[in-house]
Design a protein around this motif. Structure first.
Motif, short mmCIF file in Angstrom:
data_model
loop_
_atom_site.label_atom_id
_atom_site.label_comp_id
_atom_site.label_asym_id
_atom_site.label_seq_id
_atom_site.Cartn_x
_atom_site.Cartn_y
_atom_site.Cartn_z
N LYS A 53 35.44 31.91 40.79
CA LYS A 53 36.07 31.56 39.50
C LYS A 53 35.65 32.57 38.43
CE LYS A 53 36.82 27.45 36.63
NZ LYS A 53 36.14 27.46 35.35
N SER A 54 34.34 32.88 38.41
CA SER A 54 33.85 33.85 37.41
C SER A 54 34.52 35.21 37.60
CB SER A 54 32.34 34.05 37.53
OG SER A 54 31.70 32.84 37.36
N ARG A 55 34.68 35.61 38.87
CA ARG A 55 35.31 36.92 39.13
C ARG A 55 36.76 36.92 38.64
NH1 ARG A 55 33.64 38.75 45.29
NH2 ARG A 55 31.44 38.21 45.16
N GLU A 57 38.06 35.01 36.31
CA GLU A 57 38.09 34.94 34.85
C GLU A 57 37.68 36.26 34.21
OE1 GLU A 57 37.59 30.10 34.53
OE2 GLU A 57 35.82 31.36 34.21
N ALA A 58 36.77 36.96 34.89
CA ALA A 58 36.36 38.28 34.36
C ALA A 58 37.53 39.26 34.37
CB ALA A 58 35.21 38.83 35.20
N LEU A 59 38.51 38.98 35.21
CA LEU A 59 39.70 39.84 35.27
C LEU A 59 40.76 39.39 34.25
CD1 LEU A 59 39.84 39.95 39.15
CD2 LEU A 59 39.64 41.99 37.70
N GLY A 60 40.41 38.36 33.47
CA GLY A 60 41.34 37.89 32.43
C GLY A 60 42.36 36.88 32.94
N ARG A 61 42.15 36.34 34.15
CA ARG A 61 43.07 35.32 34.69
C ARG A 61 42.41 33.96 34.65
NH1 ARG A 61 45.85 39.55 33.83
NH2 ARG A 61 45.41 41.19 35.32
N LYS A 62 43.20 32.95 34.96
CA LYS A 62 42.66 31.59 34.96
C LYS A 62 42.44 31.11 36.39
CE LYS A 62 44.95 30.28 30.69
NZ LYS A 62 46.36 30.54 30.46
N ALA A 63 41.46 30.22 36.53
CA ALA A 63 41.18 29.67 37.86
C ALA A 63 40.94 28.18 37.75
CB ALA A 63 39.97 30.36 38.48
N ARG A 64 41.37 27.44 38.75
CA ARG A 64 41.09 26.01 38.85
C ARG A 64 40.52 25.77 40.25
NH1 ARG A 64 43.31 20.70 37.42
NH2 ARG A 64 43.55 21.53 35.32
N ILE A 65 39.38 25.09 40.29
CA ILE A 65 38.76 24.82 41.60
C ILE A 65 39.20 23.45 42.11
CG2 ILE A 65 36.56 24.40 42.79
CD1 ILE A 65 35.24 26.36 40.80
N VAL A 66 39.56 23.39 43.38
CA VAL A 66 39.84 22.10 44.03
C VAL A 66 38.92 22.02 45.24
CG1 VAL A 66 41.56 20.65 45.17
CG2 VAL A 66 42.26 22.20 43.34
#
Ligand code: NAP
Length: 256
Positions: A53-55, A57-66
């Motif tokens: 997730k951090s990687r 987000e560091a690229l400027g995208r969003k992430a959601r964990i399931v």
């Protein structure tokens, strides 16, 4: 107007689901798709996906964990729901999560056989089916199933895994035939021998490790990074006329 060649690989604004995204090949694929512009639903089971997730987000995208055990069919809708809820839809599905159980066929426990098929095949069918329904409605979608060299060959001591990966290749073609005319590309990537937890036992066995390396024309094992380009390609408009293909990313293993 013709698309600029560079933009054919652009995934900006797309939403991807990647299973097994906490480690190994899935982590690299999730990061790679984010690099190309996609927001990602990171599906994980026992491993934390916080690092992935951090990687992303560091690229400027969003992430959601399931976090789900994909062997539990009743939990699978929560994955697709998360994509819709967090990002408004689903454009790309990568069925990457997989397990392997190594014991000779005569001793292979039925519970191992069952578990491997549940994770490697049954979840893939159900997730493809649910994603396919959405994708048919929107007239667009990319599905990438992770196959194996053992989608073509028999392997040694891994009967359940081999059966599951042959079936993944077959399912990929079956779905591609049905959905190609609906704007959905279903393809697979067959990785060769890659340095992840999946192959740790092989790399720890000096004889097997040497035999494998000797057969790879590229003269090295693959890494998770080797899958990023092929995954972006199959997730993007660059592969719009590819349907039901099983793309070997194997350093030439299958040619030998
Ligand atoms: P890996 O490092 O062993 O990782 C396996 C992944 O599958 C993990 O992310 C794991 O998540 C996930 N997973 C396993 N059981 C799960 C379950 N019940 N529910 C949800 N997730 C589950 O393996 P890998 O090498 O990255 O393999 C990824 C895919 O590539 C697999 O389909 C594998 O068969 C295929 N492949 C690998 C190679 C290779 O050489 N490495 C070669 C050909 C094909 P958790 O850690 O959260 O449980």
């Amino acid at each position: 107007m013709k698309e600029h060649p560079q933009n054919r690989f652009d995934l900006s604004g797309k939403t991807a689901v990647v299973t097994g995204a906490g480690r190994g090949l899935g982590q690299a694929i999730a990061t790679g798709l984010a690099e190309a512009g996609a927001n990602i639903v990171l599906v994980t089971n026992r491993t934390s996906a916080e690092e992935t997730k951090s990687r992303v987000e560091a690229l400027g995208r969003k992430a959601r964990i399931v976090q789900v055990d994909i062997a539990d069919r009743s939990k699978l809708p929560s994955i697709i729901d998360a994509a819709v809820e967090a990002f408004g839809g689903l454009d790309i599905l990568v069925n990457n999560a997989g397990i392997i159980r190594r014991t000779p066929a005569a001793e292979h426990a039925y519970s191992d056989w069952q578990e491997v098929l549940d994770v490697n095949l049954n979840s893939v069918f159900v997730l493809c089916q649910m994603a396919g329904e959405l994708m048919i409605e929107q007239g667009y979608g990319k599905i990438i199933n992770i196959a194996s060299m053992l989608s073509f060959q028999g392997g040694i001591n891994v009967p359940g895994y081999t059966a599951s990966k042959h079936a993944v290749a077959g399912l990929t073609k079956a779905l591609a035939n049905e959905w190609a005319s609906k704007g959905i590309q279903v393809n697979a990537i067959a990785p060769g021998y890659m340095t992840t937890d999946n192959t740790e036992a092989l790399r720890n066995d000096p004889a097997r490790s040497r035999q494998i390396l000797e057969r790879i024309p590229a003269a090295r094992w693959g890494t998770d990074e080797d899958l990023i380009g092929p995954a972006i390609f199959l997730a993007s408009n660059a592969s719009n006329y590819m349907n039901g293909h099983v793309l070997c990313v194997d350093g030439g293993w299958m040619n030998r």
